[in-house]
Enzyme design. Sequence first.
Site, PDB file in Angstrom:
ATOM      1  CB  VAL A  58       1.378   2.173   4.120  1.00 43.93           C
ATOM      2  CG1 VAL A  58       2.233   3.157   4.896  1.00 43.93           C
ATOM      3  CG2 VAL A  58       0.430   1.416   5.045  1.00 43.93           C
ATOM      4  CB  SER A  59       1.000  -0.802  -0.143  1.00 41.07           C
ATOM      5  OG  SER A  59       1.389   0.085  -1.152  1.00 41.07           O
ATOM      6  CG  HIS A 153      -2.182   6.190  -8.591  1.00 39.76           C
ATOM      7  ND1 HIS A 153      -2.805   5.811  -7.418  1.00 39.76           N
ATOM      8  CD2 HIS A 153      -0.872   6.368  -8.287  1.00 39.76           C
ATOM      9  CE1 HIS A 153      -1.894   5.768  -6.456  1.00 39.76           C
ATOM     10  NE2 HIS A 153      -0.725   6.092  -6.945  1.00 39.76           N
TER      11      HIS A 153
END
Length: 282
Positions: A58-59, A153
């Site tokens: 998760v973040s 990303h």
Amino acid sequence: MTTEPLQIAYSPCPNDTFVFDAVAHGRVPGAPALDVTFADIDITNGMAERGEFDVLKVSYAVLPYVLDEYALLPCGGALGRGCGPLVLTREAGADLTGRTVAVPSERSTAYLLFRLWAADTLPEGVGEIVVMPFHEIMPAVRDGKVDAGLVIHEARFTYQEYGLHKLADMGEHWERTTGLPIPLGAIIAKRSLGAETLERLADAFRTSVRAAWDDPEASRGYVMEHAQEMDPAVADQHIGLYVNEFTADLGEDGYAAIRGLLTRAAAEGLVPALGPDALAFP
């Protein structure tokens, strides 16, 4: 001790498949069995808030909402230097005051870092925030659908192909103002699994990333299978940027970075405040 496979979800991005290849394929002795689901970070953040799955990538931005049910593992995630999200525009040096900005998730670490950057540099604030899948953001900026995009990303390596300009690097701003590495993605596991299973998971993930470092070719098939037609050289850059010593162990600097980000975000009213022992493991 848990005997059923643990439900785990992480992204198909090269850093995750590289890190988890050995453990996902039963090459880590003594590791819990895993049942893997692939999901982008915005999906796994929502899964964590709903208490779905045993283990999730998760973040870090979602931690204040889920740490009652989940424990932060001290390894397997993504922190680093020089790897922060970028704000991209069509025109070099554009002014974002009152402008529309596309972001990959309002629960993402990228968005937290963006909000903190904007608080420091855009006193009148940006305009509308639009959430869209990260792979749609650069085309939307290029085509004039939004004024700017917050990208993550492999976009760090490919934005010039869209004719876009880097307006600001959220990581550079964070590192310059704090001296700390950039917290991006966390590995969390349900506290209800018990301390023994949590320790086994942490040991297994450390072993898995070290196995990937020792023999990078062993994971290449798994990485490229899920890399969404990414150029192998870009996949290697992606792994090199996001898999580092903090992936094997957060250490003092890693924990300081996490607490620093979430404390400052809480002070800005962006997330709930963390309790004093919220990050403790197990």
